[in-house]
Design an enzyme around this catalytic site. Sequence first.
Site, PDB file in Angstrom:
ATOM      1  N   LEU A 179      38.037  49.176  34.533  1.00 42.53           N
ATOM      2  CA  LEU A 179      36.890  50.011  34.175  1.00 42.53           C
ATOM      3  C   LEU A 179      35.752  49.861  35.175  1.00 42.53           C
ATOM      4  O   LEU A 179      35.526  48.798  35.749  1.00 42.53           O
ATOM      5  CB  LEU A 179      36.415  49.734  32.748  1.00 42.53           C
ATOM      6  CG  LEU A 179      35.763  48.423  32.352  1.00 42.53           C
ATOM      7  CD1 LEU A 179      34.280  48.415  32.702  1.00 42.53           C
ATOM      8  CD2 LEU A 179      35.925  48.229  30.863  1.00 42.53           C
ATOM      9  N   LYS A 239      45.175  43.648  39.996  1.00 43.98           N
ATOM     10  CA  LYS A 239      43.730  43.788  39.868  1.00 43.98           C
ATOM     11  C   LYS A 239      43.006  43.408  41.151  1.00 43.98           C
ATOM     12  O   LYS A 239      42.178  44.172  41.664  1.00 43.98           O
ATOM     13  CB  LYS A 239      43.240  42.940  38.689  1.00 43.98           C
ATOM     14  CG  LYS A 239      41.740  42.903  38.515  1.00 43.98           C
ATOM     15  CD  LYS A 239      41.193  44.313  38.328  1.00 43.98           C
ATOM     16  CE  LYS A 239      39.700  44.335  38.430  1.00 43.98           C
ATOM     17  NZ  LYS A 239      39.032  44.106  37.197  1.00 43.98           N
ATOM     18  N   GLY A 292      28.256  46.097  45.739  1.00 43.72           N
ATOM     19  CA  GLY A 292      27.711  44.922  45.069  1.00 43.72           C
ATOM     20  C   GLY A 292      28.304  44.862  43.689  1.00 43.72           C
ATOM     21  O   GLY A 292      29.393  45.390  43.448  1.00 43.72           O
ATOM     22  N   CYS A 295      31.867  42.380  40.497  1.00 35.75           N
ATOM     23  CA  CYS A 295      33.326  42.393  40.699  1.00 35.75           C
ATOM     24  C   CYS A 295      33.722  42.353  42.167  1.00 35.75           C
ATOM     25  O   CYS A 295      34.236  41.337  42.647  1.00 35.75           O
ATOM     26  CB  CYS A 295      33.918  43.609  40.016  1.00 35.75           C
ATOM     27  SG  CYS A 295      33.487  43.674  38.272  1.00 35.75           S
TER      28      CYS A 295
HETATM   29  C1  UGA Z   1      34.828  47.905  40.265  1.00 37.82           C
HETATM   30  C2  UGA Z   1      36.116  48.736  40.360  1.00 37.82           C
HETATM   31  O1  UGA Z   1      35.812  50.038  40.857  1.00 37.82           O
HETATM   32  C3  UGA Z   1      36.770  48.853  38.984  1.00 37.82           C
HETATM   33  O2  UGA Z   1      37.996  49.567  39.079  1.00 37.82           O
HETATM   34  C4  UGA Z   1      37.027  47.451  38.450  1.00 37.82           C
HETATM   35  O3  UGA Z   1      37.597  47.492  37.156  1.00 37.82           O
HETATM   36  C5  UGA Z   1      35.716  46.676  38.379  1.00 37.82           C
HETATM   37  O4  UGA Z   1      35.127  46.628  39.690  1.00 37.82           O
HETATM   38  C6  UGA Z   1      36.021  45.287  37.901  1.00 37.82           C
HETATM   39  O5  UGA Z   1      36.621  44.512  38.652  1.00 37.82           O
HETATM   40  O6  UGA Z   1      35.787  44.994  36.725  1.00 37.82           O
HETATM   41  P1  UGA Z   1      32.325  48.436  39.430  1.00 37.82           P
HETATM   42  O7  UGA Z   1      31.993  47.037  39.835  1.00 37.82           O
HETATM   43  O8  UGA Z   1      31.844  48.960  38.119  1.00 37.82           O
HETATM   44  O9  UGA Z   1      33.931  48.624  39.408  1.00 37.82           O
HETATM   45  O10 UGA Z   1      31.734  49.364  40.551  1.00 37.82           O
HETATM   46  P2  UGA Z   1      32.286  50.430  41.617  1.00 37.82           P
HETATM   47  O11 UGA Z   1      32.139  51.780  41.102  1.00 37.82           O
HETATM   48  O12 UGA Z   1      33.604  50.028  42.149  1.00 37.82           O
HETATM   49  O13 UGA Z   1      31.200  50.239  42.767  1.00 37.82           O
HETATM   50  C7  UGA Z   1      31.060  48.981  43.420  1.00 37.82           C
HETATM   51  C8  UGA Z   1      30.019  49.061  44.494  1.00 37.82           C
HETATM   52  O14 UGA Z   1      30.499  49.832  45.581  1.00 37.82           O
HETATM   53  C9  UGA Z   1      28.695  49.685  44.077  1.00 37.82           C
HETATM   54  O15 UGA Z   1      27.650  48.873  44.570  1.00 37.82           O
HETATM   55  C10 UGA Z   1      28.709  51.046  44.741  1.00 37.82           C
HETATM   56  O16 UGA Z   1      27.427  51.505  45.048  1.00 37.82           O
HETATM   57  C11 UGA Z   1      29.506  50.745  45.991  1.00 37.82           C
HETATM   58  N1  UGA Z   1      30.178  51.926  46.577  1.00 37.82           N
HETATM   59  C12 UGA Z   1      31.136  52.582  45.878  1.00 37.82           C
HETATM   60  C13 UGA Z   1      29.847  52.345  47.841  1.00 37.82           C
HETATM   61  O17 UGA Z   1      28.979  51.746  48.518  1.00 37.82           O
HETATM   62  N2  UGA Z   1      30.493  53.416  48.392  1.00 37.82           N
HETATM   63  C14 UGA Z   1      31.445  54.090  47.705  1.00 37.82           C
HETATM   64  O18 UGA Z   1      31.996  55.068  48.277  1.00 37.82           O
HETATM   65  C15 UGA Z   1      31.772  53.666  46.433  1.00 37.82           C
END
Ligand code: UGA
Length: 478
Positions: A179, A239, A292, A295
Amino acid sequence: MTIAYPSNQSLQTPLTVSPPSGAPRPRLTFLGTGYLGATYAICFAEMGYDVLGFDIDEAKIAKLAAGEVPFHEPGLDELLRKNLGTGRLRFTTSYDEVADFGDVHFICVGTPQRADGLAADLSYVESAVTGLAQRLHRKALIVGKSTVPVGTAEWVEDMVRRLSPPEATVEVAWSPEFLQEGFAVEDVLRPNRVIFGVKSEWAQAMLYAAHKGVFDLAQTEDREVPIVVTDFATAELVKVAANAFLATKISFINAMAEVCEASGADVTQLARAIGYDPRIGNKFLRAGLGFGGACLPKDIRAFQARAQELGVGEALRFLHEVDLINIRRRQRVVQLAAELLERPNGPAGPDLSGLRIAVLGATFKPNSDDVRDSPALSVAGKLGRTGATVVVYDPEGLANAERELPDVHYAKTLSDAVSRADLVCVLTEWEEFRNADPVALAELAAGRRVIDARNCLDQAVWVRAGWVYRGMGRPALT
Ligand code: UGA
């Protein structure tokens, strides 16, 4: 023995296991009611299961029981209140109650980075499993959902064998979750796959019964949810491999941003152009301030630490580079600030004293109040250390941010933050910032300079409104 089959095909194993409690559907417990466990508990109650959420944090449990989600996640408050009302959803701080109630116990506690290195801290997993296993008195399935180093499920199984009564024949399984904060409800109700790491047909059938709500919902919507049935080690690795891949994709495009900055190219157009190739895809190719949250950063570090222990550290050495590229983006914003404000960038960093900087965004991404390992907050701290007066505004993350970074200023509204600012830095791509009117903001600011660290603003519109605009990996438009 990895078999994938769609939800509407019959399983190879008996589907009709009777839950040991005697209830018609397995009764579910979720241990740890943070972002993960609370969302799962609420959504599985929504799918019709009888659910008990557990946490050692009494304040958190009191809030949940009173119908208040202790964090910001769109749509979750309504679902919590609705399901508390049905009586299907309850919360407790008692391990005894959990052990008495549940057929399937999901371990959802945190696995943060250890203070003494890169590895994951498994102490919460250990205490949850210990607290539960020694109180079980009939057969049950303990399912790991927390993100863990490969090998943890075997260790949990050993612990359960030692602590639970042998006649109960308690079993263990591993079923990681995927998620994303901000989309958590949707990701739990409509996952794009589920993973069953199991050792027995009973565990597989029980896990299937515990997810039947997910498959039934998919069927009513004419969708399929692929299931991968596999061993413990593969389930655990799915994962961390997925998160490592996502982190690598983000750092790849941020590395391209560095090259674009040096060569005058535009990384947003580059990403769009390569993303049209379906083998590459356009998701997770947004260059900016990098990743960031609780996760991705800690998962790629723990994965490297585990690979070292397994003697294959070299295989994951690239993840160190992924981490470095990611962290470099934060300093780039400080560098851009110094350039825009025409202050020299000395060896100890620039001196921005006497200047006022509006920081828009504190959370690690929009639609969340989570500031754990937030790039935005990290940059706000760095800007604060240049001597500038930093004023932070975030639509949902202010309370958490103030606790985490008390030595900058906080504003209650976007306008208050931007008022009299010499520079505006957009560090999280909240809709409120993307839709902000640059003409109105120009009236409030002392200097019309903006750093769009998430490449989320309409550059041309801001430039037309008189702003000097700098994105990440993009040439300056005049
Ligand atoms: C992430 C994974 O996407 C989930 O699938 C996973 O379940 C989760 O970690 C976990 O391990 O529990 P999340 O931490 O909610 O989910 O956030 P993401 O949407 O993955 O974004 C992570 C970071 O990457 C954010 O800081 C976002 O701004 C950055 N990001 C994302 C970018 O800089 N560029 C992008 O193109 C996408």
